[in-house]
Design a protein around this motif. Sequence first.
Motif, PDB file in Angstrom:
ATOM      1  N   CYS A   1     -23.450  19.366  20.268  1.00 20.60           N
ATOM      2  CA  CYS A   1     -22.446  18.858  19.329  1.00 20.60           C
ATOM      3  C   CYS A   1     -21.074  18.957  19.989  1.00 20.60           C
TER       4      CYS A   1
ATOM      5  N   CYS B   1     -20.735  20.886   9.702  1.00 18.84           N
ATOM      6  CA  CYS B   1     -19.982  20.415  10.879  1.00 18.84           C
ATOM      7  C   CYS B   1     -19.825  18.896  10.883  1.00 18.84           C
TER       8      CYS B   1
ATOM      9  N   CYS C   1     -24.279  16.212  14.183  1.00 14.26           N
ATOM     10  CA  CYS C   1     -24.636  17.641  14.256  1.00 14.26           C
ATOM     11  C   CYS C   1     -25.611  18.015  13.138  1.00 14.26           C
TER      12      CYS C   1
ATOM     13  N   CYS D   1     -18.773  21.573  17.419  1.00 13.52           N
ATOM     14  CA  CYS D   1     -18.990  23.019  17.297  1.00 13.52           C
ATOM     15  C   CYS D   1     -19.699  23.603  18.519  1.00 13.52           C
TER      16      CYS D   1
ATOM     17  N   GLY E   1     -20.167  16.954  13.380  1.00 17.91           N
ATOM     18  CA  GLY E   1     -19.654  16.462  14.663  1.00 17.91           C
ATOM     19  C   GLY E   1     -20.610  15.492  15.329  1.00 17.91           C
TER      20      GLY E   1
HETATM   21 ZN   LIG Z   1     -21.527  20.735  15.224  1.00 18.80          ZN
END
Ligand SMILES: [Zn+2]
Length: 280
Positions: A149, A177, A172, A152, A179
């Motif tokens: 990711c 998150c 993610c 994170c 992401g």
């Molecule tokens: Zn993440």
Amino acid sequence: MLTATDRIAAVTDTLDLDAIAAAAELLAHAQHAVALAGAGMSKESGIPTFRGEGGLWTRLGEPPLNQYETFAADPRRWWERRLEEAQQPNEFAGALEAAEPNPGHVALAELEAMGVLGHLITQNIDDLHRRAGQRAITEIHGNRHWMRCTACGTRWPRDEITIDPQSLPPHCLESACGGIVKNDTVMFGEPIPFGALLTCERETDQADCFLTIGTSAVVYPAAQYPVDAVRRGVPLIEVNPEETPLSEIASVIVRAPSGEALPRIVAAVRARRAAAGRAP
Ligand SMILES: [Zn+2]
């Protein structure tokens, strides 16, 4: 025709046995050796190098230096291209798929199991160290079998991430998150994950012996770690068929491929530790 014994003798004739003994002597007294491994180890498993004579980039040209910028600007387009490329034959990917750990990888994993090697920093993305049994390892350029990711930093085995061509880029798995996920391998222009750098610095600070194996040690930050260790007075062992910029600060130089040198060094460490009444 050569017998197996003849072959071992032939290899021994080409190795500097004094250098192997000196390397083993240093390692036999180490409790937290740290090793830095580079493309030379992968090359011995049949994976083409990038740079140097016959290297992939030497022949085909270097990838664009703004790879990461291109990804970050349009991750969806980047993923579409990756999925298209995956359909085409690729010499490097084919060599990676076919590669197996070589005796050098196995010897390093043994050195860890013996309690001598505390950590391995590798620039290789090919997963061969893990497959040989190495456990304490930082892959500073990532691992081709993992995803990461970008927000994170969490990593997952590639198989755990569903890549839906209708819904790119993948996101993610940590629900809070969200992401964007990319290959774990570090692109040109992409910062090396901060956690990996911290681990490498901490391990280098703890090292009581440092090995460089099959790396020309010209790419930063990896090139800095052996220099930092030597500055603290830690002995450096270089295992490399070629001279490198680190050769002049190395305490011991073994001028041989890792697959030939490391099994002999590790056998000699084991013999010394057994003779001293320590665990084999
Ligand atoms: Zn993440």
